[in-house]
Structures are given as C-alpha cells and as structure tokens.
Design an enzyme around this catalytic site. Structure first.
Site, short mmCIF file in Angstrom:
data_model
loop_
_atom_site.label_atom_id
_atom_site.label_comp_id
_atom_site.label_asym_id
_atom_site.label_seq_id
_atom_site.Cartn_x
_atom_site.Cartn_y
_atom_site.Cartn_z
N TYR A 1 4.11 35.40 64.01
CA TYR A 1 3.99 34.04 64.54
C TYR A 1 3.42 34.02 65.95
CZ TYR A 1 7.29 32.83 60.76
OH TYR A 1 7.92 32.68 59.55
N ASP B 1 14.75 31.44 64.05
CA ASP B 1 13.99 32.34 63.18
C ASP B 1 12.54 32.40 63.63
OD1 ASP B 1 13.44 33.80 60.55
OD2 ASP B 1 12.11 32.07 60.38
N LYS C 1 10.90 39.19 62.22
CA LYS C 1 10.35 39.89 61.08
C LYS C 1 9.29 40.91 61.49
CE LYS C 1 10.64 35.38 58.80
NZ LYS C 1 10.65 34.61 60.08
N HIS D 1 8.65 41.20 56.54
CA HIS D 1 8.04 39.90 56.31
C HIS D 1 7.52 39.71 54.89
CE1 HIS D 1 6.00 36.53 58.82
NE2 HIS D 1 6.22 36.10 57.60
#
Length: 300
Positions: free
Chosen positions: A49, A44, A74, A107
């Site tokens: 990120y 994930d 996401k 997200h």
C-alpha cells in the site's frame, strides 16, 4: 463500544479494523487519526500500500499507548523467501515505527513458486517464535493453498484475509478456515469492489434486500453489512477517508440482525469474484497486480 475476537493462539484482536488500501500518504495520516479518535483500535495496512510510515505516524500522533492499537500489515510477493521476508519485516517495522507487529500476514499465495510462499511463511514462524510478531497469517489463500501450506509448516495461520461481501461470500474458503481454526477476515466487507467491476448485479450499497433490512433497523446498508460479518464471526476491514463514513462504519455495535435477515444477506452471493484470481498471481506479473492494488513498491 468495541468487540474483540480471540485468535487461535489466544491473542485478542478487535473485530472491526480500519483499512488504508489505496489511501495516499497524507490522507492516510488524517484518516487513521480520525479512525483512532472515533474508537477504532485495529489498523490494517500492507507493504504494497506504500503507507506504512504514515500509519505509524498517525498512531504516534494519536497519543494512544502502543499496546492499545492492534497493527496488522502484509508481506508482498516480491519479498517471499526466508531471508527476504525477514528483511521485509524489518522494513515494515521500521516504517511503522514499532518493535513488534501484532499480526503479520502473507499478502497473496504464489502458486507458481509455492516454495517461496512456504519459505516466507517459515520466516513468519521464526518472527513469531522470537516474539517480534504476536500472530501470523495469510491473505487470499484458497483451500488448496491452505492445505499445501499446512503440510509444510508448523503454525496454523491465525487469520486468512479474503474478499468477502454479500455478493461474494466465499463459503468454501470460510469453511476451510473454520475447519483449521483460522479466523476469516473480510477485505472489501461492504462490497466496495462491486462498485468498480462490470456486472449485472450492481453495487451492494444499492441492493434492495440490504436496503430493506437497513430501513428496518434505522441503519445504513454499510452498517448492516458490517453487522452481518460480526454476527457470523468474521473480522471486517472497512475503509474510508471521509470522517462521517469512518464514524458510520464503526457504529455497528448497538443493533442485531435476525436469523432471517442474516440468511437473506447470505442468499445474495453471486459467486462472482471482484478481485484478482489468487491462482493467477505470478512473480512475472506482480507489477500489474501491485498496480491494481495501489502498490508503490519499486521493482526489485
């Protein structure tokens, strides 16, 4: 040994995923390689990120077939809107080095511009229809957000990834997910976020109730919490960069909690959220929120 969950469109997903939130690029490659070597088959990540490329590189280095690894990522709120979300998919797929993403989710809800949220989700529906993603979903959506989304779109989300751990179990959101056939997926599943916020309850790893249950099974508190998620039918996304912790978090398939133990963990809920309030997310404030969540996205 692994365990799969079946999503509402029939796609199977490993129940335990490996998370890379706030993991720096090189550490991401190393950690994901260790995770895949340990047995994880679900990774994930997220555009926010800043490590999708490294996740893809680690998967390639693993030597595993692409079909053997379930990839989830996401779309961040700065890319909401139909065309922008389609472009964001291309960017994420390119960084991951894949033609198809297994699970693509939004997200956050964007309450102040929910029209953009709906348009972004409609783009996910298009990607699903085209076969470029296998399943679509959302993250941090509360019951009201889900209701508004379902009234304006055609595909029920397969997953809603939310903050769930013993100190904040979100029963109302989980009930809404279940009502609509949406799988609840837990971020911060062992309460990692409780180690950083101020509060009277402290961290979940030091909770005496969880500690007693762990001792009874010859397991660690983290393993007990992950087993709690699995037995209650949730997907869980633990994260670590330490090989022994990565292995520990995956070693949760050889014991079972009793009904009384599950109830005792359920009773630890404090109702105190550790992450940001989903209703407080705005386009204007996305920089600070992204920074909180370890984003490396540049301003549009």
């Amino acid at each position: 040994m692994t365990s799969n969950l079946t999503l509402n469109n029939g796609v199977e997903m490993p129940a335990i995923g490996f998370g890379v939130f706030q993991t720096p690029p090189q550490e991401t490659i190393d950690a994901v390689e260790v995770a895949l070597g340990t047995g994880y088959r679900h990774i994930d990540t997220a555009a926010a990120y800043g490590n999708e490329h490294e996740v893809g590189e680690a998967i390639r280095r693993s030597g595993l077939a692409r079909s053997d690894v379930f990839v989830e990522t996401k779309i961040w709120i700065s890319d909401y809107g139909y065309d922008a979300t389609l472009k964001a998919f291309d960017t994420s797929a390119g960084k991951l080095g894949v033609d198809q993403i297994d699970l693509l989710i939004l997200h956050q809800p964007l309450p102040s511009r929910f029209d953009l949220t709906i348009d972004a989700y409609r783009a996910l529906e298009k990607l699903l229809d085209d076969g470029r993603v296998r399943a679509i979903g959302v993250s941090n959506f509360m019951p009201g957000h889900l209701d508004a989304l379902l009234k304006n779109t055609g595909v029920v989300p397969a997953v809603n990834q939310i903050e769930v751990h013993p100190y904040f179990s979100e029963p109302d959101v989980r009930a809404a997910d279940a009502e609509h056939g949406i799988l609840t997926q837990a971020w911060s599943p062992i309460g990692g976020i409780t180690f950083y916020r101020d509060g009277q309850h402290g961290g979940t790893l030091d909770d005496p109730t969880i500690g007693e249950i762990a001792k009874a099974h010859g397991k660690t508190p983290a393993q007990v919490m992950l087993r709690w998620h699995l037995q209650e039918g949730r997907s869980a996304i633990p994260k670590s960069t330490k090989p022994h912790r990565i292995a520990e978090n995956f070693d949760v398939f050889d014991f079972a909690l009793t009904d009384d133990e599950l109830a005792a963990i359920d009773a630890l809920d404090t109702g105190v959220r550790g992450g940001p309030d989903p209703d407080a997310i705005t386009l204007e404030g996305w920089r600070s929120v992204a920074a909180t969540f370890g984003s490396t996205i540049e301003a549009p």
